[in-house]
Design an enzyme around this catalytic site. Structure first.
Site, short mmCIF file in Angstrom:
data_model
loop_
_atom_site.label_atom_id
_atom_site.label_comp_id
_atom_site.label_asym_id
_atom_site.label_seq_id
_atom_site.Cartn_x
_atom_site.Cartn_y
_atom_site.Cartn_z
N HIS A 276 0.78 -1.18 -0.02
CA HIS A 276 0.04 0.14 0.06
C HIS A 276 0.90 1.21 0.07
CE1 HIS A 276 -2.73 -2.96 2.33
NE2 HIS A 276 -3.37 -2.53 1.25
N SER B 241 -2.82 -7.98 2.99
CA SER B 241 -3.20 -8.01 4.64
C SER B 241 -3.64 -9.30 4.93
CB SER B 241 -4.36 -6.84 4.70
OG SER B 241 -3.82 -5.88 3.92
P1 AMP Z 1 -6.55 -3.56 -0.61
O1 AMP Z 1 -6.29 -2.97 0.70
O2 AMP Z 1 -6.23 -5.15 -0.41
O3 AMP Z 1 -7.79 -3.49 -0.93
O4 AMP Z 1 -5.55 -3.12 -1.51
C1 AMP Z 1 -5.42 -1.77 -1.78
C2 AMP Z 1 -4.60 -1.39 -2.95
O5 AMP Z 1 -3.30 -1.77 -2.73
C3 AMP Z 1 -4.99 -2.37 -4.30
O6 AMP Z 1 -4.51 -1.32 -5.50
C4 AMP Z 1 -3.95 -3.27 -4.44
O7 AMP Z 1 -3.76 -3.89 -5.77
C5 AMP Z 1 -2.79 -2.69 -3.65
N1 AMP Z 1 -1.84 -3.74 -3.09
C6 AMP Z 1 -2.14 -4.54 -2.24
N2 AMP Z 1 -1.05 -5.42 -1.99
C7 AMP Z 1 -0.23 -5.13 -2.83
C8 AMP Z 1 1.32 -5.45 -2.96
N3 AMP Z 1 1.79 -6.42 -2.38
N4 AMP Z 1 1.98 -4.53 -3.97
C9 AMP Z 1 1.34 -3.68 -4.65
N5 AMP Z 1 0.25 -3.24 -4.42
C10 AMP Z 1 -0.55 -3.83 -3.45
#
Ligand code: AMP
Length: 284
Positions: free
Chosen positions: A40, A189
């Protein structure tokens, strides 16, 4: 550095964005579900390069969880998240209550016809409807010029790019590379659900993608053979249950038979309570 603004209502967020826009300032937006990690934070660092005003949302969107999925168990720690975003120089955080986003008579959804029929959409049929709807709402609330999404959720990024094109949303979408732990595990997460033994098994996702890339580099072009090799590697690790492994066109997500051009290899594997995803572009 001016203090971070924490905003919990859509009206207040919209008023702030109108004010910022009227000053000619570029608003960059990073939507998240919180429990932030380096993945993130890398989107926020990319966001900082894209414009002056950086807004992050933290909202666990109930509409993208199906019955029996991990909505209640999803990890949350707002205090820690706010500490982390402060350090990244984020200007405002939008953290609404579910009641603020979905009123009692809520009934309007954004739904794509084809892209959700692939990959994660098969076992999570409501997921992309929930994602497209919440992202549209967040775009209307935050009014960004630019929004940054992770390539880790490749299908989600594809869905959002398509939605932005289809609905003429005046927002530039940036895809940002997957951030991994030193041993290759894609940060998520949901990694907190893993026991130490399961975490070892989780390494099989990235290992199988790397193996596939090596096979392609060595001249193998048959998608099914590559999928079989990846599946065998994953199955050799305890407690893994493959949801899907797909080799497909990176834009349409339609299956490819032969890897004669860059192909998306995407997979989802259940390990204990966690359903983990990863992907890689295979280059012939
Ligand atoms: P989430 O909180 O899982 O909904 O993710 C929020 C944003 O963070 C989304 O655009 C995900 O694709 C990005 N994201 C989650 N994990 C990663 C990671 N390991 N590397 C890069 N971006 C990530």
């Amino acid at each position: 550095m001016s203090a971070i603004e924490i905003i919990t209502t859509a009206k207040e967020m919209q008023a702030r964005s109108d004010r910022i826009r009227s000053q000619g300032t570029t608003i960059v937006f990073v939507p998240t579900m919180g429990f932030l990690h380096e993945g993130h934070l890398s989107l926020m660092r990319e966001g900082k390069k894209q414009g002056e005003d950086l807004v992050v949302s933290i909202f666990v969107n109930p509409k993208q969880f199906g019955p029996g999925e991990d909505l209640e168990a999803y990890p949350r720690d707002l205090e820690r998240d706010l500490e982390l975003v402060r350090k990244e120089g984020v200007n405002a955080v939008f953290t609404p209550y579910p009641g603020e986003m979905y009123g009692e008579r809520f009934q309007t959804f954004v739904e794509l016809e084809k892209l959700p029929k692939h990959l994660c959409g098969i076992s999570r049929p409501l997921f992309f409807k929930g994602v497209a709807t919440v992202v549209t709402k967040l775009f209307n609330i935050v009014k960004p010029h630019v929004a940054v999404f992770g390539q880790k959720d490749f299908q989600q990024l594809t869905v959002i790019r398509q939605m932005v094109r289809d609905l003429n949303l005046d927002i530039t979408i940036i895809g940002s590379p997957t951030v991994r732990e030193p041993d290759g595990l894609a940060m998520s997460s949901r990694n907190t659900y893993l026991t130490p033994e399961q975490r070892l098994s989780a390494l099989s996702l990235n290992k199988s993608l790397k193996k596939a890339q090596t096979l392609v580099e060595n001249g193998l072009r048959d998608a099914d053979e590559i999928i079989d090799a990846a599946a065998a590697l994953i199955r050799s690790h305890p407690e893994t249950e493959i949801d899907y492994i797909s080799v497909c066109d990176p834009e349409t997500l339609d299956d490819l038979v032969t890897i004669d051009r860059p192909a998306l290899m995407a997979l989802a594997v259940k390990i204990g309570k966690a359903r983990l995803i990863d992907n890689m572009i295979l280059k012939p």
